[in-house]
Design a protein around this motif. Structure first.
Motif, PDB file in Angstrom:
ATOM      1  N   GLU A   1       0.831  -1.208   0.000  1.00 52.84           N
ATOM      2  CA  GLU A   1       0.000   0.000   0.000  1.00 52.84           C
ATOM      3  C   GLU A   1       0.866   1.258   0.000  1.00 52.84           C
ATOM      4  O   GLU A   1       0.609   2.209  -0.753  1.00 52.84           O
ATOM      5  N   ALA A   2       1.889   1.262   0.851  1.00 54.44           N
ATOM      6  CA  ALA A   2       2.779   2.424   0.907  1.00 54.44           C
ATOM      7  C   ALA A   2       3.584   2.569  -0.380  1.00 54.44           C
ATOM      8  O   ALA A   2       3.797   3.684  -0.878  1.00 54.44           O
ATOM      9  N   VAL A   3       4.020   1.439  -0.932  1.00 50.72           N
ATOM     10  CA  VAL A   3       4.775   1.467  -2.189  1.00 50.72           C
ATOM     11  C   VAL A   3       3.914   2.031  -3.318  1.00 50.72           C
ATOM     12  O   VAL A   3       4.381   2.843  -4.130  1.00 50.72           O
ATOM     13  N   ARG A   4       2.663   1.613  -3.378  1.00 50.01           N
ATOM     14  CA  ARG A   4       1.782   2.091  -4.446  1.00 50.01           C
ATOM     15  C   ARG A   4       1.603   3.610  -4.382  1.00 50.01           C
ATOM     16  O   ARG A   4       1.497   4.275  -5.430  1.00 50.01           O
ATOM     17  N   VAL A   5       1.581   4.178  -3.174  1.00 42.22           N
ATOM     18  CA  VAL A   5       1.474   5.629  -3.045  1.00 42.22           C
ATOM     19  C   VAL A   5       2.719   6.302  -3.627  1.00 42.22           C
ATOM     20  O   VAL A   5       2.621   7.299  -4.352  1.00 42.22           O
ATOM     21  N   ILE A   6       3.894   5.735  -3.333  1.00 41.12           N
ATOM     22  CA  ILE A   6       5.145   6.291  -3.862  1.00 41.12           C
ATOM     23  C   ILE A   6       5.153   6.245  -5.386  1.00 41.12           C
ATOM     24  O   ILE A   6       5.533   7.209  -6.056  1.00 41.12           O
ATOM     25  N   LEU A   7       4.732   5.103  -5.948  1.00 38.85           N
ATOM     26  CA  LEU A   7       4.748   4.951  -7.403  1.00 38.85           C
ATOM     27  C   LEU A   7       3.751   5.898  -8.071  1.00 38.85           C
ATOM     28  O   LEU A   7       3.961   6.317  -9.211  1.00 38.85           O
ATOM     29  N   LYS A   8       2.693   6.255  -7.354  1.00 35.80           N
ATOM     30  CA  LYS A   8       1.708   7.199  -7.891  1.00 35.80           C
ATOM     31  C   LYS A   8       2.179   8.642  -7.748  1.00 35.80           C
ATOM     32  O   LYS A   8       2.042   9.443  -8.683  1.00 35.80           O
ATOM     33  N   GLU A   9       2.754   8.978  -6.594  1.00 39.97           N
ATOM     34  CA  GLU A   9       3.067  10.379  -6.287  1.00 39.97           C
ATOM     35  C   GLU A   9       4.506  10.765  -6.613  1.00 39.97           C
ATOM     36  O   GLU A   9       4.810  11.950  -6.712  1.00 39.97           O
ATOM     37  N   GLY A  10       5.412   9.794  -6.733  1.00 36.80           N
ATOM     38  CA  GLY A  10       6.814  10.101  -6.997  1.00 36.80           C
ATOM     39  C   GLY A  10       6.982  10.868  -8.294  1.00 36.80           C
ATOM     40  O   GLY A  10       6.322  10.574  -9.303  1.00 36.80           O
ATOM     41  N   SER A  11       7.861  11.846  -8.309  1.00 39.75           N
ATOM     42  CA  SER A  11       7.981  12.739  -9.466  1.00 39.75           C
ATOM     43  C   SER A  11       8.937  12.230 -10.531  1.00 39.75           C
ATOM     44  O   SER A  11       8.915  12.715 -11.658  1.00 39.75           O
ATOM     45  N   CYS A  12       9.784  11.254 -10.198  1.00 39.33           N
ATOM     46  CA  CYS A  12      10.742  10.751 -11.182  1.00 39.33           C
ATOM     47  C   CYS A  12      11.139   9.325 -10.818  1.00 39.33           C
ATOM     48  O   CYS A  12      10.928   8.875  -9.688  1.00 39.33           O
ATOM     49  N   ILE A  13      11.723   8.614 -11.770  1.00 38.39           N
ATOM     50  CA  ILE A  13      12.094   7.219 -11.554  1.00 38.39           C
ATOM     51  C   ILE A  13      13.136   7.101 -10.451  1.00 38.39           C
ATOM     52  O   ILE A  13      13.143   6.126  -9.691  1.00 38.39           O
ATOM     53  N   GLU A  14      14.017   8.105 -10.335  1.00 42.77           N
ATOM     54  CA  GLU A  14      15.045   8.054  -9.294  1.00 42.77           C
ATOM     55  C   GLU A  14      14.423   8.022  -7.901  1.00 42.77           C
ATOM     56  O   GLU A  14      14.948   7.381  -6.986  1.00 42.77           O
TER      57      GLU A  14
ATOM     58  N   LYS B   1      11.540   6.719  -7.255  1.00 40.89           N
ATOM     59  CA  LYS B   1      10.716   5.517  -7.136  1.00 40.89           C
ATOM     60  C   LYS B   1      11.528   4.228  -7.096  1.00 40.89           C
ATOM     61  O   LYS B   1      10.992   3.176  -6.759  1.00 40.89           O
ATOM     62  N   VAL B   2      12.810   4.303  -7.443  1.00 45.80           N
ATOM     63  CA  VAL B   2      13.570   3.078  -7.685  1.00 45.80           C
ATOM     64  C   VAL B   2      13.677   2.202  -6.442  1.00 45.80           C
ATOM     65  O   VAL B   2      13.581   0.969  -6.535  1.00 45.80           O
ATOM     66  N   ASP B   3      13.878   2.803  -5.263  1.00 42.90           N
ATOM     67  CA  ASP B   3      13.963   1.997  -4.042  1.00 42.90           C
ATOM     68  C   ASP B   3      12.622   1.321  -3.737  1.00 42.90           C
ATOM     69  O   ASP B   3      12.586   0.169  -3.282  1.00 42.90           O
ATOM     70  N   ALA B   4      11.526   2.033  -3.988  1.00 41.19           N
ATOM     71  CA  ALA B   4      10.201   1.451  -3.778  1.00 41.19           C
ATOM     72  C   ALA B   4       9.963   0.301  -4.746  1.00 41.19           C
ATOM     73  O   ALA B   4       9.406  -0.745  -4.374  1.00 41.19           O
ATOM     74  N   TYR B   5      10.389   0.475  -5.988  1.00 47.12           N
ATOM     75  CA  TYR B   5      10.264  -0.608  -6.969  1.00 47.12           C
ATOM     76  C   TYR B   5      11.068  -1.837  -6.535  1.00 47.12           C
ATOM     77  O   TYR B   5      10.603  -2.975  -6.680  1.00 47.12           O
ATOM     78  N   PHE B   6      12.272  -1.603  -6.015  1.00 46.13           N
ATOM     79  CA  PHE B   6      13.103  -2.746  -5.623  1.00 46.13           C
ATOM     80  C   PHE B   6      12.482  -3.480  -4.441  1.00 46.13           C
ATOM     81  O   PHE B   6      12.538  -4.710  -4.368  1.00 46.13           O
ATOM     82  N   LEU B   7      11.890  -2.734  -3.519  1.00 46.49           N
ATOM     83  CA  LEU B   7      11.172  -3.381  -2.422  1.00 46.49           C
ATOM     84  C   LEU B   7       9.983  -4.174  -2.960  1.00 46.49           C
ATOM     85  O   LEU B   7       9.716  -5.297  -2.514  1.00 46.49           O
ATOM     86  N   LEU B   8       9.300  -3.609  -3.964  1.00 44.27           N
ATOM     87  CA  LEU B   8       8.139  -4.281  -4.540  1.00 44.27           C
ATOM     88  C   LEU B   8       8.526  -5.611  -5.195  1.00 44.27           C
ATOM     89  O   LEU B   8       7.831  -6.619  -5.007  1.00 44.27           O
ATOM     90  N   VAL B   9       9.637  -5.635  -5.938  1.00 41.45           N
ATOM     91  CA  VAL B   9      10.013  -6.900  -6.580  1.00 41.45           C
ATOM     92  C   VAL B   9      10.433  -7.932  -5.542  1.00 41.45           C
ATOM     93  O   VAL B   9      10.232  -9.144  -5.740  1.00 41.45           O
ATOM     94  N   ASN B  10      11.004  -7.487  -4.437  1.00 38.69           N
ATOM     95  CA  ASN B  10      11.315  -8.416  -3.343  1.00 38.69           C
ATOM     96  C   ASN B  10      10.038  -8.983  -2.722  1.00 38.69           C
ATOM     97  O   ASN B  10       9.986 -10.169  -2.369  1.00 38.69           O
ATOM     98  N   ILE B  11       9.010  -8.142  -2.590  1.00 42.44           N
ATOM     99  CA  ILE B  11       7.725  -8.620  -2.074  1.00 42.44           C
ATOM    100  C   ILE B  11       7.130  -9.641  -3.033  1.00 42.44           C
ATOM    101  O   ILE B  11       6.635 -10.695  -2.616  1.00 42.44           O
ATOM    102  N   PHE B  12       7.167  -9.338  -4.331  1.00 47.83           N
ATOM    103  CA  PHE B  12       6.656 -10.286  -5.322  1.00 47.83           C
ATOM    104  C   PHE B  12       7.391 -11.625  -5.228  1.00 47.83           C
ATOM    105  O   PHE B  12       6.773 -12.698  -5.279  1.00 47.83           O
ATOM    106  N   GLN B  13       8.715 -11.552  -5.102  1.00 44.77           N
ATOM    107  CA  GLN B  13       9.506 -12.774  -5.024  1.00 44.77           C
ATOM    108  C   GLN B  13       9.153 -13.574  -3.774  1.00 44.77           C
ATOM    109  O   GLN B  13       9.021 -14.803  -3.821  1.00 44.77           O
ATOM    110  N   ALA B  14       8.968 -12.886  -2.641  1.00 46.35           N
ATOM    111  CA  ALA B  14       8.612 -13.565  -1.396  1.00 46.35           C
ATOM    112  C   ALA B  14       7.243 -14.229  -1.501  1.00 46.35           C
ATOM    113  O   ALA B  14       6.987 -15.256  -0.860  1.00 46.35           O
TER     114      ALA B  14
END
Length: 216
Positions: A96-109, A111-124
Protein backbone atom coordinates in the motif's frame (compact mmCIF):
# COMPACT_ATOMS: atom_id res chain seq x y z
CA UNK A 1 19.19 18.80 15.48
CA UNK A 2 18.72 15.10 16.16
CA UNK A 3 17.58 14.14 19.64
CA UNK A 4 19.17 10.69 19.84
CA UNK A 5 17.53 8.29 22.31
CA UNK A 6 15.81 11.27 23.96
CA UNK A 7 13.44 11.31 20.99
CA UNK A 8 11.46 8.34 22.34
CA UNK A 9 10.04 9.82 25.58
CA UNK A 10 9.44 13.15 23.83
CA UNK A 11 7.54 11.57 20.93
CA UNK A 12 5.62 9.21 23.19
CA UNK A 13 4.53 12.14 25.33
CA UNK A 14 3.44 14.14 22.28
CA UNK A 15 1.58 11.17 20.79
CA UNK A 16 -0.37 10.62 24.00
CA UNK A 17 -1.62 14.21 23.97
CA UNK A 18 -1.94 14.82 20.25
CA UNK A 19 -5.47 16.19 20.17
CA UNK A 20 -4.60 19.02 22.56
CA UNK A 21 -1.30 19.85 20.85
CA UNK A 22 -1.90 19.61 17.11
CA UNK A 23 -3.84 22.74 16.24
CA UNK A 24 -2.14 23.77 12.98
CA UNK A 25 -0.69 22.00 9.92
CA UNK A 26 2.77 23.21 10.99
CA UNK A 27 2.41 21.42 14.33
CA UNK A 28 1.29 18.27 12.54
CA UNK A 29 4.35 18.38 10.29
CA UNK A 30 6.67 18.96 13.25
CA UNK A 31 5.16 16.00 15.11
CA UNK A 32 5.37 13.83 11.99
CA UNK A 33 9.07 14.68 11.68
CA UNK A 34 9.66 13.68 15.31
CA UNK A 35 7.85 10.38 14.74
CA UNK A 36 9.98 9.89 11.64
CA UNK A 37 13.14 10.45 13.67
CA UNK A 38 11.95 7.89 16.23
CA UNK A 39 11.09 5.46 13.45
CA UNK A 40 14.50 5.83 11.83
CA UNK A 41 16.18 5.26 15.21
CA UNK A 42 14.17 2.05 15.70
CA UNK A 43 15.10 0.86 12.18
CA UNK A 44 18.76 1.39 13.00
CA UNK A 45 18.22 -0.88 16.02
CA UNK A 46 16.35 -3.44 13.87
CA UNK A 47 13.19 -2.88 15.93
CA UNK A 48 10.97 -2.74 12.87
CA UNK A 49 7.70 -3.34 14.70
CA UNK A 50 8.11 -0.26 16.90
CA UNK A 51 9.49 1.67 13.93
CA UNK A 52 6.37 0.92 11.93
CA UNK A 53 4.20 2.15 14.82
CA UNK A 54 5.98 5.53 14.83
CA UNK A 55 5.98 5.78 11.04
CA UNK A 56 2.28 4.91 10.81
CA UNK A 57 1.56 7.63 13.35
CA UNK A 58 3.66 10.07 11.33
CA UNK A 59 1.72 9.27 8.15
CA UNK A 60 -1.56 9.84 9.94
CA UNK A 61 -0.39 13.32 10.92
CA UNK A 62 0.34 14.49 7.38
CA UNK A 63 -2.10 17.18 6.22
CA UNK A 64 -3.81 16.99 2.84
CA UNK A 65 -1.65 17.78 -0.19
CA UNK A 66 1.52 16.97 1.74
CA UNK A 67 3.13 15.48 -1.36
CA UNK A 68 2.98 18.94 -2.92
CA UNK A 69 4.05 20.93 0.13
CA UNK A 70 6.45 18.46 1.87
CA UNK A 71 7.54 16.10 -0.90
CA UNK A 72 10.74 14.73 0.64
CA UNK A 73 9.08 14.09 4.01
CA UNK A 74 6.20 12.26 2.33
CA UNK A 75 8.59 10.18 0.21
CA UNK A 76 10.79 9.19 3.15
CA UNK A 77 7.86 8.38 5.42
CA UNK A 78 6.09 6.19 2.89
CA UNK A 79 9.25 4.28 1.96
CA UNK A 80 10.34 3.64 5.54
CA UNK A 81 6.79 2.66 6.43
CA UNK A 82 6.79 0.16 3.57
CA UNK A 83 10.23 -1.18 4.48
CA UNK A 84 9.43 -1.60 8.18
CA UNK A 85 6.05 -3.21 7.42
CA UNK A 86 7.73 -5.69 5.06
CA UNK A 87 10.37 -6.47 7.69
CA UNK A 88 7.52 -7.26 10.11
CA UNK A 89 5.94 -9.66 7.62
CA UNK A 90 3.11 -7.32 6.61
CA UNK A 91 3.54 -7.40 2.85
CA UNK A 92 0.10 -5.96 2.10
CA UNK A 93 0.70 -2.84 4.20
CA UNK A 94 4.11 -2.48 2.55
CA UNK A 95 2.51 -2.70 -0.89
CA UNK A 96 0.00 0.00 0.00
CA UNK A 97 2.78 2.42 0.91
CA UNK A 98 4.77 1.47 -2.19
CA UNK A 99 1.78 2.09 -4.45
CA UNK A 100 1.47 5.63 -3.05
CA UNK A 101 5.14 6.29 -3.86
CA UNK A 102 4.75 4.95 -7.40
CA UNK A 103 1.71 7.20 -7.89
CA UNK A 104 3.07 10.38 -6.29
CA UNK A 105 6.81 10.10 -7.00
CA UNK A 106 7.98 12.74 -9.47
CA UNK A 107 10.74 10.75 -11.18
CA UNK A 108 12.09 7.22 -11.55
CA UNK A 109 15.05 8.05 -9.29
CA UNK A 110 12.63 8.73 -6.42
CA UNK A 111 10.72 5.52 -7.14
CA UNK A 112 13.57 3.08 -7.69
CA UNK A 113 13.96 2.00 -4.04
CA UNK A 114 10.20 1.45 -3.78
CA UNK A 115 10.26 -0.61 -6.97
CA UNK A 116 13.10 -2.75 -5.62
CA UNK A 117 11.17 -3.38 -2.42
CA UNK A 118 8.14 -4.28 -4.54
CA UNK A 119 10.01 -6.90 -6.58
CA UNK A 120 11.31 -8.42 -3.34
CA UNK A 121 7.72 -8.62 -2.07
CA UNK A 122 6.66 -10.29 -5.32
CA UNK A 123 9.51 -12.77 -5.02
CA UNK A 124 8.61 -13.56 -1.40
CA UNK A 125 5.02 -14.22 -2.51
CA UNK A 126 6.30 -16.52 -5.26
CA UNK A 127 4.99 -14.10 -7.87
CA UNK A 128 8.10 -14.41 -10.01
CA UNK A 129 6.41 -13.24 -13.19
CA UNK A 130 5.26 -9.99 -11.57
CA UNK A 131 8.79 -9.47 -10.21
CA UNK A 132 10.30 -10.11 -13.66
CA UNK A 133 7.90 -7.77 -15.48
CA UNK A 134 8.44 -5.04 -12.89
CA UNK A 135 12.21 -5.31 -13.36
CA UNK A 136 11.72 -4.91 -17.11
CA UNK A 137 9.55 -1.84 -16.57
CA UNK A 138 12.06 -0.19 -14.23
CA UNK A 139 15.03 -0.94 -16.45
CA UNK A 140 13.20 0.57 -19.42
CA UNK A 141 12.54 3.72 -17.35
CA UNK A 142 16.24 3.80 -16.44
CA UNK A 143 17.21 3.96 -20.11
CA UNK A 144 17.71 0.27 -20.89
CA UNK A 145 14.74 -0.12 -23.23
CA UNK A 146 16.86 -0.41 -26.40
CA UNK A 147 19.00 -3.18 -24.91
CA UNK A 148 15.93 -5.03 -23.63
CA UNK A 149 14.18 -4.75 -26.99
CA UNK A 150 17.27 -6.15 -28.73
CA UNK A 151 18.16 -8.90 -26.29
CA UNK A 152 14.88 -10.10 -24.79
CA UNK A 153 12.47 -10.88 -27.63
CA UNK A 154 10.70 -14.24 -27.75
CA UNK A 155 13.71 -15.71 -29.52
CA UNK A 156 16.55 -14.53 -27.27
CA UNK A 157 20.09 -14.69 -28.61
CA UNK A 158 23.21 -15.63 -26.70
CA UNK A 159 23.81 -12.31 -24.94
CA UNK A 160 21.84 -12.80 -21.73
CA UNK A 161 21.19 -10.85 -18.57
CA UNK A 162 24.08 -12.35 -16.52
CA UNK A 163 26.44 -11.39 -19.34
CA UNK A 164 25.15 -7.83 -19.21
CA UNK A 165 25.76 -7.60 -15.47
CA UNK A 166 29.25 -9.06 -15.87
CA UNK A 167 30.05 -6.69 -18.74
CA UNK A 168 28.95 -3.62 -16.77
CA UNK A 169 30.95 -4.76 -13.75
CA UNK A 170 34.06 -5.34 -15.87
CA UNK A 171 33.74 -1.93 -17.53
CA UNK A 172 33.53 -0.24 -14.14
CA UNK A 173 36.50 -2.20 -12.79
CA UNK A 174 38.61 -1.06 -15.75
CA UNK A 175 37.99 2.63 -15.12
CA UNK A 176 40.77 4.66 -13.53
CA UNK A 177 40.25 6.54 -10.27
CA UNK A 178 40.02 9.79 -12.25
CA UNK A 179 37.34 8.35 -14.53
CA UNK A 180 35.34 7.07 -11.57
CA UNK A 181 35.54 10.48 -9.88
CA UNK A 182 34.31 12.09 -13.11
CA UNK A 183 31.04 10.13 -13.02
CA UNK A 184 28.27 12.41 -11.83
CA UNK A 185 26.57 11.35 -8.62
CA UNK A 186 23.21 10.86 -10.32
CA UNK A 187 24.93 8.85 -13.07
CA UNK A 188 26.64 6.61 -10.54
CA UNK A 189 23.34 6.06 -8.74
CA UNK A 190 21.67 5.15 -12.02
CA UNK A 191 24.41 2.62 -12.86
CA UNK A 192 24.03 1.08 -9.41
CA UNK A 193 20.26 0.83 -9.84
CA UNK A 194 20.55 -0.70 -13.31
CA UNK A 195 22.96 -3.38 -12.09
CA UNK A 196 20.77 -4.09 -9.05
CA UNK A 197 17.68 -4.71 -11.17
CA UNK A 198 19.55 -6.73 -13.78
CA UNK A 199 20.97 -8.91 -10.99
CA UNK A 200 17.55 -9.43 -9.45
CA UNK A 201 15.98 -10.12 -12.84
CA UNK A 202 18.61 -12.79 -13.42
CA UNK A 203 17.35 -14.63 -10.34
CA UNK A 204 13.64 -14.50 -11.18
CA UNK A 205 14.30 -15.23 -14.87
CA UNK A 206 15.35 -18.78 -13.93
CA UNK A 207 11.70 -19.37 -13.04
CA UNK A 208 9.93 -17.15 -15.58
CA UNK A 209 12.11 -17.13 -18.72
CA UNK A 210 14.83 -19.78 -18.33
CA UNK A 211 15.74 -19.37 -22.01
CA UNK A 212 17.14 -15.94 -21.11
CA UNK A 213 19.66 -17.23 -18.57
CA UNK A 214 20.23 -20.86 -19.51
CA UNK A 215 22.16 -21.87 -22.65
CA UNK A 216 20.08 -23.83 -25.13
Amino acid sequence: KKLGDAVFPIVDHINRGLQSVLQTPAMCIASAELNLEAGVKCCEQSDFSTANTYLTKALSLLPNETWASHYNLSLQLHFLSAKSAYSCGNGEKACEAVRVILKEGSCIEDKVDAYFLLVNIFQAREEAENAYLTCLEVLADLGEKEFLDDQLPDGCDGKDIPSMVAEMTKNLECKTEEEMMAIKVDGALQISSIMKFYSFMTIVAYFVKPEVVLPI
